[in-house]
Design an enzyme around this catalytic site. Structure first.
Site, PDB file in Angstrom:
ATOM      1  N   SER A 103       0.943  -1.475   0.048  1.00  7.81           N
ATOM      2  CA  SER A 103      -0.233  -0.130   0.020  1.00  7.81           C
ATOM      3  C   SER A 103       0.626   1.489  -0.179  1.00  7.81           C
ATOM      4  CB  SER A 103      -1.093  -0.154   1.089  1.00  7.81           C
ATOM      5  OG  SER A 103      -1.719   1.130   1.430  1.00  7.81           O
ATOM      6  N   TYR A 133      -1.508   0.284  10.894  1.00  6.64           N
ATOM      7  CA  TYR A 133      -1.769  -0.301   9.246  1.00  6.64           C
ATOM      8  C   TYR A 133      -0.421  -0.212   8.507  1.00  6.64           C
ATOM      9  CZ  TYR A 133      -3.532  -1.146   4.501  1.00  6.64           C
ATOM     10  OH  TYR A 133      -4.252  -1.452   3.374  1.00  6.64           O
TER      11      TYR A 133
END
Length: 254
Positions: free
Chosen positions: A149, A162
């Protein structure tokens, strides 16, 4: 038209929707026999049916990769049923966001279980098969692609854990790449920006609305955009290794 992945087998985790489903279809259209792995059999069957309807080969593998025995058994099922494993796409992921002081610990633990432990379990089970494929397949190369990501490159408030999982994934990918590079196992990472998927549908009230406001008016990436990046990586000639692809939405600044 020549299909560049004929006579190869690919395994895609988190393949029941979004990026995983699009990637499985894309690889199948390049000629790979594709194993779609996930927890929701109905969704996996839908993806497999679409692949087959378009002339591809698909195997449904229902498993929870956060269970190390299920993850290992899933990889072995793919090899037993399809004969080999040339490509692994670690796509399964979970995103929980929000201020650290207000985040449930269960959410943090689930991110670690899926984004780190699950990926490691599948990778560990797949590595011997991928190395064997790189040695004896007609293409003489194999591929392991990790879906990370932009959160693996840019840390922002509200995404601490995250970020932890995705920064860690990027480091793991690069270290593993260096270990196996001379054995012709290419290890790559794709870092998507904002994609129109189900990844954020489970977010808590308040958090979800804040993200929706942030993304309001932005044209999001589609799962097929990330699938294109994966297909590009794994269809290169063996002399070419694409180590990293960063794909942001056109208006994304972070």
């Amino acid at each position: 038209m020549s299909r560049r992945l004929n006579d190869t087998v690919a395994l895609v985790t988190g393949a029941g929707s979004g990026i995983g489903a699009a990637t499985a279809h894309s690889l199948a259209m390049e000629g790979a026999a594709v194993a779609v792995l996930g927890r929701r059999r109905e969704r996996l069957e839908d993806v497999a049916d679409k692949v087959r309807a378009d002339g591809g080969t698909a195997l449904v593998v229902e498993a929870d990769i956060t269970d190390r025995r299920q993850a290992a058994a899933a990889v072995e099922q793919v090899v037993a049923d399809l004969g080999r494993l040339d490509t692994l796409v670690n796509n399964a992921g979970f995103m929980g966001v929000g201020p650290a002081a207000e985040s449930p610990l269960d959410e943090w633990e689930h991110m670690l279980e899926v984004n780190v432990q699950g990926l490691l379990y599948v990778t560990h089970a797949a590595l011997p098969h991928l190395l064997r494929a790189a040695e004896d397949s007609p293409r003489r190369v194999a591929d392991l692609v990790n879906i990370s990501s932009t959160a693996g490159r840019v840390a922002r408030p509200g995404t601490a854990v995250y970020n932890l999982t995705k920064f860690g994934l990027n480091g793991f990918t690069e270290a593993l790449r260096q270990e196996v590079v001379r054995q012709r196992l290419r290890v790559s990472v794709v870092e998507p920006g904002t994609v129109d998927t189900e990844l954020g549908t489970h977010l808590r009230d308040g958090v979800r609305q804040a993200i929706e406001r942030q993304l309001e008016g932005m044209e999001l990436l589609r799962p097929e955009d990330i699938a294109d990046a994966v297909s590009y990586i794994v269809t290169r000639d063996r002399r070419v290794a694409v180590n990293e692809i960063l794909v942001r939405a056109g208006e994304q600044t972070w």
